[in-house]
Scaffold this motif. Structure first.
Motif, PDB file in Angstrom:
ATOM      1  N   CYS A 179       4.761  -3.101   0.563  1.00  0.00           N
ATOM      2  CA  CYS A 179       3.534  -2.635  -0.055  1.00  0.00           C
ATOM      3  C   CYS A 179       2.464  -3.130   0.383  1.00  0.00           C
ATOM      4  O   CYS A 179       2.709  -4.919   0.147  1.00  0.00           O
ATOM      5  N   ILE A 180       0.929  -2.892   0.509  1.00  0.00           N
ATOM      6  CA  ILE A 180       0.043  -3.794   1.009  1.00  0.00           C
ATOM      7  C   ILE A 180      -1.192  -3.491  -0.095  1.00  0.00           C
ATOM      8  O   ILE A 180      -1.437  -2.697  -0.268  1.00  0.00           O
ATOM      9  N   THR A 181      -1.166  -4.762  -0.183  1.00  0.00           N
ATOM     10  CA  THR A 181      -2.654  -5.188  -1.393  1.00  0.00           C
ATOM     11  C   THR A 181      -3.714  -4.635  -1.584  1.00  0.00           C
ATOM     12  O   THR A 181      -4.069  -5.429   0.166  1.00  0.00           O
ATOM     13  N   CYS A 182      -4.799  -4.213  -1.841  1.00  0.00           N
ATOM     14  CA  CYS A 182      -5.599  -4.275  -1.449  1.00  0.00           C
ATOM     15  C   CYS A 182      -7.039  -4.320  -2.318  1.00  0.00           C
ATOM     16  O   CYS A 182      -6.713  -4.455  -3.770  1.00  0.00           O
ATOM     17  N   GLY A 183      -8.379  -5.013  -1.889  1.00  0.00           N
ATOM     18  CA  GLY A 183      -9.454  -5.164  -3.105  1.00  0.00           C
ATOM     19  C   GLY A 183      -9.972  -3.846  -4.583  1.00  0.00           C
ATOM     20  O   GLY A 183      -9.599  -3.892  -5.427  1.00  0.00           O
ATOM     21  N   ASN A 184      -9.116  -2.414  -3.632  1.00  0.00           N
ATOM     22  CA  ASN A 184      -9.139  -2.008  -4.567  1.00  0.00           C
ATOM     23  C   ASN A 184      -8.843  -0.242  -4.335  1.00  0.00           C
ATOM     24  O   ASN A 184      -8.651  -0.093  -3.005  1.00  0.00           O
ATOM     25  N   GLY A 185      -8.024   0.685  -4.667  1.00  0.00           N
ATOM     26  CA  GLY A 185      -8.021   2.310  -4.501  1.00  0.00           C
ATOM     27  C   GLY A 185      -9.127   3.025  -3.470  1.00  0.00           C
ATOM     28  O   GLY A 185      -7.968   3.212  -2.778  1.00  0.00           O
ATOM     29  N   THR A 186      -9.962   3.288  -3.691  1.00  0.00           N
ATOM     30  CA  THR A 186     -10.695   3.549  -2.714  1.00  0.00           C
ATOM     31  C   THR A 186     -10.464   3.044  -1.344  1.00  0.00           C
ATOM     32  O   THR A 186     -10.358   3.876  -0.100  1.00  0.00           O
ATOM     33  N   ASP A 187     -10.666   1.676  -1.345  1.00  0.00           N
ATOM     34  CA  ASP A 187     -10.322   0.739  -0.116  1.00  0.00           C
ATOM     35  C   ASP A 187      -8.595   1.197   0.756  1.00  0.00           C
ATOM     36  O   ASP A 187      -8.491   1.289   1.958  1.00  0.00           O
ATOM     37  N   ALA A 188      -7.999   1.340  -0.248  1.00  0.00           N
ATOM     38  CA  ALA A 188      -6.618   1.748  -0.069  1.00  0.00           C
ATOM     39  C   ALA A 188      -6.319   3.130   0.898  1.00  0.00           C
ATOM     40  O   ALA A 188      -5.930   3.364   1.708  1.00  0.00           O
ATOM     41  N   LEU A 189      -7.019   4.461   0.444  1.00  0.00           N
ATOM     42  CA  LEU A 189      -7.094   5.063   0.482  1.00  0.00           C
ATOM     43  C   LEU A 189      -8.128   5.417   2.397  1.00  0.00           C
ATOM     44  O   LEU A 189      -7.619   5.720   3.394  1.00  0.00           O
ATOM     45  N   SER A 190      -9.029   4.865   2.519  1.00  0.00           N
ATOM     46  CA  SER A 190     -10.286   4.604   3.618  1.00  0.00           C
ATOM     47  C   SER A 190      -9.408   3.384   4.565  1.00  0.00           C
ATOM     48  O   SER A 190      -8.894   3.999   5.693  1.00  0.00           O
ATOM     49  N   MET A 191      -8.211   2.450   4.570  1.00  0.00           N
ATOM     50  CA  MET A 191      -7.627   1.930   5.149  1.00  0.00           C
ATOM     51  C   MET A 191      -6.746   2.858   5.529  1.00  0.00           C
ATOM     52  O   MET A 191      -5.766   3.046   6.831  1.00  0.00           O
ATOM     53  N   MET A 192      -5.872   4.038   4.493  1.00  0.00           N
ATOM     54  CA  MET A 192      -4.535   4.223   5.436  1.00  0.00           C
ATOM     55  C   MET A 192      -5.086   5.432   6.412  1.00  0.00           C
ATOM     56  O   MET A 192      -4.400   6.010   7.260  1.00  0.00           O
ATOM     57  N   LEU A 193      -6.200   6.498   6.144  1.00  0.00           N
ATOM     58  CA  LEU A 193      -7.045   6.571   6.965  1.00  0.00           C
ATOM     59  C   LEU A 193      -7.139   6.049   8.117  1.00  0.00           C
ATOM     60  O   LEU A 193      -7.342   7.098   9.179  1.00  0.00           O
ATOM     61  N   MET A 194      -7.693   5.716   8.675  1.00  0.00           N
ATOM     62  CA  MET A 194      -8.502   3.941   9.282  1.00  0.00           C
ATOM     63  C   MET A 194      -7.199   4.798  10.424  1.00  0.00           C
ATOM     64  O   MET A 194      -6.500   4.367  11.373  1.00  0.00           O
ATOM     65  N   ALA A 195      -6.135   3.709   9.035  1.00  0.00           N
ATOM     66  CA  ALA A 195      -4.424   3.905   9.634  1.00  0.00           C
ATOM     67  C   ALA A 195      -3.968   5.197  10.685  1.00  0.00           C
ATOM     68  O   ALA A 195      -3.444   5.203  11.886  1.00  0.00           O
ATOM     69  N   TRP A 196      -4.156   6.262  10.462  1.00  0.00           N
ATOM     70  CA  TRP A 196      -3.404   7.298  11.313  1.00  0.00           C
ATOM     71  C   TRP A 196      -5.253   7.992  11.823  1.00  0.00           C
ATOM     72  O   TRP A 196      -4.934   9.059  13.239  1.00  0.00           O
ATOM     73  N   GLY A 197      -6.297   7.100  11.755  1.00  0.00           N
ATOM     74  CA  GLY A 197      -7.156   7.415  13.135  1.00  0.00           C
ATOM     75  C   GLY A 197      -7.833   8.906  12.913  1.00  0.00           C
ATOM     76  O   GLY A 197      -8.657   9.236  13.747  1.00  0.00           O
ATOM     77  N   ILE A 198      -8.368   8.690  12.019  1.00  0.00           N
ATOM     78  CA  ILE A 198      -9.189   9.837  11.054  1.00  0.00           C
ATOM     79  C   ILE A 198     -10.447   9.974  11.958  1.00  0.00           C
ATOM     80  O   ILE A 198     -11.029   8.754  11.061  1.00  0.00           O
ATOM     81  N   GLY A 199     -11.439  10.849  11.738  1.00  0.00           N
ATOM     82  CA  GLY A 199     -12.376  10.689  12.298  1.00  0.00           C
ATOM     83  C   GLY A 199     -13.258  11.782  12.073  1.00  0.00           C
ATOM     84  O   GLY A 199     -12.531  12.463  11.813  1.00  0.00           O
ATOM     85  N   GLU A 200     -14.134  11.671  13.289  1.00  0.00           N
ATOM     86  CA  GLU A 200     -15.614  12.428  13.278  1.00  0.00           C
ATOM     87  C   GLU A 200     -14.367  14.144  14.324  1.00  0.00           C
ATOM     88  O   GLU A 200     -13.443  13.654  14.555  1.00  0.00           O
TER      89      GLU A 200
END
Length: 371
Positions: free
Chosen positions: A52-73
Motif C-alpha cells: 500500500c503506497i499512500t499519496c496526496g489524494n485519490g486522483t493522484d493515486a489513479l494518475s500515478m498508477m497509469l504512469m507506472a504502466w506507461g499509459i500515454g498518447e
C-alpha cells in the motif's frame, strides 16, 4: 439533519482522535512520520495485497498508477460514463484517451457487455490501442470483476480498480482494493474511510511498481532525499492525516462497516415497494458510500427532493451529467451510446446516510418519500 454526519463521528472518536493528532504535533514529525508506514501496513494487510503506497489524494493515486504502466498518447482507457469526473480526467492528464462505457441499471457499475462493445469499436477504428479498464466500485459496491477481468485479459489489457467509494466492500470473498491488476482509493472526508482533508492510496502486489510509485510520490527520489532518479511529483499523505486514519480505520473495522449495512437495510425495508432501491448481488458486500434510489423521471426527483428539503432533510444527486457530456469532453469521440447512464442522471438521488443514523431517522425520511 446532516447528509453524512462527520460531526457525530468526531464526537464519538474525539478522545482518541485528539490524542492521535496531538501526538503528531508534539513529535513534530509532520512528513513521513511513523504513522504513515503503520497505516500503509495495516491497509495492505486488510485489503490482502503486498503493498500500500499512500499519496496526496485519490486522483493522484489513479494518475500515478497509469504512469507506472506507461499509459500515454495513443492509448485508450475505458471508464464508466456514470461516475465522478476524476476517473476520466486522469486518463486525459496522462495524454491518453478516455472511452466511456455504460453501466448496469441495478448496480450502477460498469456493464461488461458495454465494455466489450466499446473495446471492439475502438479496435475497429484502429486509431487507439486499448490498454486499461478502470471500473469504479460505485457507492460502495464492487463491480463485476470476474467478467471485467476476463474481458480485459482476452484483449491484453490491465484493470485498475477505482475503489475510492468501495473501500471495505467485498466481491466473492476478496476485498475491494485487491480485485484488479492494481487499485486505488481516496480518503476524501465523505468516503467510507475518510480523513480530515485529502489523501489517497495505491494497492499493488508488484514490487517494482511499488518502488516506482514511492519514488514518484517524492520528486522521483532514489536512495535518499537528494538523489533524484526520475521526474516525479510531491504527493504524500501527511502524518496528521495518517494518524486520523488510524483512529478511523479501527472504528471502521470494529463497527462502522457493520453499522452502515444495518442502516442500508432499514432504508431498503421501508422503500423497496416505493422506489427502486440499490441492489447488492449475491457474493458481494457493500461499504455503502451512498444510499442511492431511482425514481421514474426528473420531475418526480425534483418534487421529492423539494419535499425532503422542506423538512430539513438534505439530498444529493450523484451524478447529474454523464461523463461524455462534460464540457471538457465536448470534442471527444463517443464510441458507443450509454442510454442507462443518461437515464440514471435524470432519475437517481442519494439520501442522508452514515452508520450513526438511528432507525427513527431513517423512518422519518422514508415517510416523506411517497411517489
Amino acid at each position: 439533519m446532516e447528509f453524512r454526519d462527520l460531526k457525530k463521528q468526531y464526537q464519538v472518536l474525539k478522545e482518541r482522535m485528539d490524542k492521535a493528532v496531538i501526538e503528531v504535533m508534539t513529535d513534530c514529525n509532520f512528513i513521513s512520520g511513523r504513522q504513515v508506514k503503520e497505516l500503509e501496513e495495516k491497509l495492505a494487510s486488510y485489503v490482502g495485497v503486498k503493498h500500500c503506497i499512500t499519496c496526496g489524494n485519490g486522483t493522484d493515486a489513479l494518475s500515478m498508477m497509469l504512469m507506472a504502466w506507461g499509459i500515454g498518447e495513443g492509448d485508450a482507457v475505458f471508464v464508466p460514463d456514470f461516475t465522478f469526473f476524476a476517473t476520466g480526467e486522469v486518463v486525459s492528464f496522462e495524454g491518453a484517451t478516455p472511452v466511456f462505457v455504460d453501466v448496469d441499471s441495478d448496480t450502477f457499475n460498469m456493464d461488461p457487455v458495454s465494455l466489450e462493445k466499446a473495446i471492439l469499436a475502438v479496435k475497429a477504428e484502429g486509431k487507439l490501442a486499448p490498454k486499461v479498464v478502470i471500473p469504479v466500485d460505485l457507492f460502495g459496491l464492487p463491480a463485476d470483476y470476474d467478467r471485467i477481468n476476463e474481458i480485459a485479459c482476452r484483449y491484453g489489457m490491465k484493470v485498475l480498480e477505482d475503489a475510492a467509494q468501495g473501500f471495505g466492500g467485498v466481491y466473492k470473498g476478496r476485498r475491494a482494493g485487491s480485485l484488479g491488476d492494481a487499485a486505488t482509493t481516496s480518503f476524501f472526508p465523505a468516503k467510507p474511510l475518510g480523513c480530515y482533508g485529502d489523501g489517497g492510496a495505491i494497492f499493488t502486489n508488484d514490487d517494482q511498481e511499488a518502488e516506482y510509485l514511492r519514488s514518484i510520490a517524492v520528486h522521483g527520489k532514489g536512495s535518499f532525499k537528494y538523489d533524484n532518479v526520475r521526474i516525479g511529483w510531491n504527493s504524500r499523505l501527511d502524518t496528521i492525516q495518517a494518524a486520523i486514519l488510524l483512529v478511523k480505520f479501527d472504528a471502521f473495522i470494529e463497527y462502522e462497516l457493520e453499522d452502515v449495512n444495518k442502516v442500508a437495510s432499514w432504508y431498503t425495508e421501508v422503500l423497496k415497494d416505493k422506489v427502486k432501491t440499490p441492489v447488492v448481488p449475491e457474493g458481494c458486500y457493500s461499504s455503502w458510500a451512498q444510499y442511492t434510489i431511482q425514481v421514474k423521471n426528473e420531475e418526480e426527483r425534483t418534487a421529492l427532493q423539494q419535499k425532503l428539503k422542506e423538512q430539513g432533510i438534505p439530498t444529493m444527486v450523484y451524478y447529474p451529467k454523464p461523463m461524455h457530456e462534460q464540457t471538457a469532453y465536448k470534442d471527444l469521440n463517443q464510441y458507443i451510446e450509454c442510454p442507462v447512464t443518461k437515464r440514471l442522471c435524470r432519475t437517481v438521488f442519494s439520501l442522508p446516510f452514515d452508520g450513526y443514523k438511528q432507525k427513527n431517522d431513517i423512518h422519518s425520511i422514508c415517510n416523506i418519500v411517497e411517489v
